[in-house]
Design a protein around this motif. Structure first.
Motif, PDB file in Angstrom:
ATOM      1  N   MET A   1       0.825  -1.216   0.000  1.00  0.00           N
ATOM      2  CA  MET A   1       0.000   0.000   0.000  1.00  0.00           C
ATOM      3  C   MET A   1       0.861   1.269   0.000  1.00  0.00           C
ATOM      4  SD  MET A   1      -3.107  -1.246   0.183  1.00  0.00           S
ATOM      5  CE  MET A   1      -4.338  -0.234   0.949  1.00  0.00           C
ATOM      6  N   ARG A   2       2.171   1.098   0.019  1.00  0.00           N
ATOM      7  CA  ARG A   2       3.138   2.211   0.062  1.00  0.00           C
ATOM      8  C   ARG A   2       2.978   3.041   1.341  1.00  0.00           C
ATOM      9  NH1 ARG A   2       5.856   4.922  -3.760  1.00  0.00           N
ATOM     10  NH2 ARG A   2       6.650   5.857  -1.833  1.00  0.00           N
ATOM     11  N   LEU A   3       2.670   2.373   2.442  1.00  0.00           N
ATOM     12  CA  LEU A   3       2.563   3.056   3.730  1.00  0.00           C
ATOM     13  C   LEU A   3       3.854   2.925   4.532  1.00  0.00           C
ATOM     14  CD1 LEU A   3      -1.104   2.093   4.652  1.00  0.00           C
ATOM     15  CD2 LEU A   3      -0.272   4.352   3.972  1.00  0.00           C
ATOM     16  N   ILE A   4       4.742   1.991   4.127  1.00  0.00           N
ATOM     17  CA  ILE A   4       6.095   1.912   4.684  1.00  0.00           C
ATOM     18  C   ILE A   4       7.066   1.687   3.528  1.00  0.00           C
ATOM     19  CG2 ILE A   4       5.467   1.084   6.998  1.00  0.00           C
ATOM     20  CD1 ILE A   4       6.079  -1.745   6.092  1.00  0.00           C
ATOM     21  N   GLU A   5       8.326   1.981   3.768  1.00  0.00           N
ATOM     22  CA  GLU A   5       9.336   1.868   2.712  1.00  0.00           C
ATOM     23  C   GLU A   5       9.680   0.411   2.433  1.00  0.00           C
ATOM     24  OE1 GLU A   5      12.862   4.236   2.764  1.00  0.00           O
ATOM     25  OE2 GLU A   5      11.815   5.902   3.747  1.00  0.00           O
ATOM     26  N   SER A   6       9.972   0.132   1.161  1.00  0.00           N
ATOM     27  CA  SER A   6      10.332  -1.228   0.769  1.00  0.00           C
ATOM     28  C   SER A   6      11.240  -1.168  -0.465  1.00  0.00           C
ATOM     29  CB  SER A   6       9.076  -2.044   0.459  1.00  0.00           C
ATOM     30  OG  SER A   6       8.362  -1.464  -0.620  1.00  0.00           O
ATOM     31  N   ARG A   7      11.802  -2.326  -0.815  1.00  0.00           N
ATOM     32  CA  ARG A   7      12.623  -2.448  -2.026  1.00  0.00           C
ATOM     33  C   ARG A   7      11.971  -3.457  -2.960  1.00  0.00           C
ATOM     34  NH1 ARG A   7      18.169  -1.277  -1.007  1.00  0.00           N
ATOM     35  NH2 ARG A   7      18.182   0.788  -0.028  1.00  0.00           N
TER      36      ARG A   7
END
Length: 543
Positions: free
Chosen positions: A342-348
């Motif tokens: 959901m793009r609520l926390i950072e990820s790769r």
């Protein structure tokens, strides 16, 4: 001089607890609300009796009234006899001697029962000093023995820990150790496994069964889950609306229930399988090798010395009308994965939504996409503002994203309330005026009013009664069918997941340990971990 009404230890063959014609009502602001009406049952030595029923049926009130723990507003009449001594009108010193000594409680949520400011050792030592006069080295030896008996590994290394440093299962074990500290006759366990993962739940139930056998305990076990009751109880009392509508031996009640309500409870399990997906359905969301690593920083300069791999390489593909069930124990990375998608926390790693990689999208662009991505949380009460009316809560997203042309906001709210099974006439009421199941429908309506493409459902049924769970699962299926929704369904309840999901992803400690078609995973799991999860979840439903 001892009080002549003080109980002795129960005779070997007599009942430990006798409840006769118990009535409990609460008086607040001149209004009397009945909670328990004419309840009668007994608990014999070495026996486990279960009180089962849905929220508001009077189970916990009945249990708390046994040693008068209900507070000033409660009006209690009838008879509660422990070891032949009457508890209803017993003086406070007698009740104090019985509470914790002879009758001990284990509650549903250990975090609210344990003091966050005191170590485990201090909390257990308090009870031992108060009831047995044990202090110093003798108390410490007793505490280590208790923690060993309830399955805490290396207990001497955990004595200085605070409750927040323990897992949910460990906290519940500490609660059980506290309950056992003074060698009680009767253990009252009020929903002791509801907040736990299925494998931990199975361990706690096995522990209670072992302790009952080894210590000669009697148990009053309160639950809304008939599967658990079948596993642990000798006799069962089914409660509805403050009354016991049916009671008898567990095997008899399960095999041949007489009361319509008992039959309803026994039938209340999410059934069936997810609808087939249209082969031409569009792909809504996909990831490839998605990672969420949290840095571990140490030293004065806060250098990164390692990472917590909360999600370590997750690849998914979910189409319109499809449900991906994400399962695993607490801390496995289920919710972290959903929040990253959901793009609520950072990820790769790439996150493709409606054909577009949004992993690097700017906040302004994401805001436009938010309308199409919604979340429904586990605790409907915690996620609904108590200061807003239901109509305002449901319409909140419309204020951010705008109203569809040609439609007015009140009409949209009324339409979605009707669609999720709520009375549109109740839109001016507040969340506290609704039941748990109705509050979850409000949360679903808030997500659905924006007509999203994908909905994350984070444990949406775990706080609900079994019959309400079935209703919510049916509602979610209808909404998916009608609107072609993609669902990411996070849960540790594998019965609900099986009824809802097309695909399953099994997570453990951030890793995806198994993934594939739901029917295949449930019928032929490929890993030992998945097999253990399924065994713990469905063990109580055979036979």
């Amino acid at each position: 001089m001892t009080d002549p009404r003080a109980p002795g230890r129960p005779a070997q063959d007599g009942p430990v607890l006798e409840v006769r014609d118990l009535h409990v009502a609460f008086q607040t602001e001149g209004r009397v609300t009945p909670a328990v009406r004419g309840v009668s049952f007994t608990v014999n030595r070495g026996e486990t009796v279960a009180l089962v029923g849905e929220s508001g049926s009077g189970k916990s009130v009945t249990a708390l009234s046994t040693v008068r723990l209900l507070g000033e507003a409660a009006r209690v009449t009838g008879s509660v006899r422990y070891a032949g001594a009457e508890m209803i009108d017993a003086p406070e010193p007698v009740l104090r001697a019985v509470r914790g000594n002879d009758i001990s409680f284990i509650f549903q949520e250990p975090m609210t029962s344990l003091n966050p400011l005191h170590t485990i050792e201090k909390q257990l030592a308090e009870s031992l000093a108060l009831h047995q006069g044990l202090t110093g080295a003798r108390a410490r030896a007793r505490i280590i023995d208790l923690l060993t008996r309830v399955g805490i590994r290396d207990p001497d290394t955990r004595l200085a820990d605070y409750p927040h440093q323990l897992s949910g299962g460990q906290r519940q074990r500490v609660m059980i150790a506290m309950a056992l500290a003074n060698g009680p006759d009767l253990l009252i366990a009020d929903e002791p496994t509801t907040a736990l993962d299925v494998t931990i739940q199975a361990q706690i139930l096995d522990l209670l069964a072992d302790l009952k056998r080894d210590e000669g305990l009697s148990m009053l076990f309160i639950s809304h889950d008939l599967g658990i009751v079948r596993r642990i109880a000798d006799r069962v009392c089914v409660m509805q609306g403050g009354e016991i509508v049916e009671q008898g031996p567990v095997a008899e009640i399960f095999a041949n229930p007489q009361h319509p309500y008992t039959r309803t409870l026994l039938a209340a399990e999410p059934r069936g399988v997810a609808d087939p997906i249209d082969p031409a359905a569009a792909e809504i969301v996909a990831t490839r090798d998605l990672r969420v690593w949290f840095p571990i920083k140490r030293g004065f300069l806060r250098r990164t010395v390692g990472h917590i791999k909360a999600v370590n390489g997750a690849t998914i593909r979910v189409r319109a009308g499809e449900t991906l069930g994400i399962v695993g124990e607490s801390g496995s990375g289920k919710t972290t994965l959903a929040l990253a998608i959901m793009r609520l926390i950072e990820s790769r790693g790439p996150i493709v939504f409606m054909g577009r990689d949004i992993s690097a999208a700017a906040s302004r662009d994401l805001r436009r996409l938010r309308r199409d991505m919604q979340i429904v949380f586990q605790d409907p009460f915690g996620s609904l503002s108590p200061r807003m009316t239901v109509g305002q809560i449901i319409a909140e997203g419309l204020g951010v994203h705008g109203v569809e042309k040609g439609r007015d906001k009140p009409q949209m709210v009324a339409d979605i309330m009707a669609e999720v099974g709520l009375d549109p006439g109740a839109m001016d009421r507040y969340p506290h005026e609704f039941s748990g199941g109705q509050r979850q429908r409000i949360a679903i309506a808030r997500a659905m009013i924006l007509r999203p493409k994908v909905v994350v459902l984070d444990e949406p049924t775990s706080a609900l009664d079994m019959t309400v769970q079935v209703q919510i699962v049916d509602l979610l299926r209808q909404l998916q069918r009608r609107h072609g929704l993609a669902f990411l369904f996070i849960s540790h309840d594998l019965r609900v997941v099986r009824a809802m999901s097309h695909q399953i992803m099994v997570m453990r400690a951030g890793e995806v340990v198994e993934q594939g078609d739901a029917a295949r995973v449930f019928s032929a799991p490929a890993t030992d971990y998945t097999r253990a999860l399924l065994a713990a979840a469905f063990r109580d439903h055979h036979g």
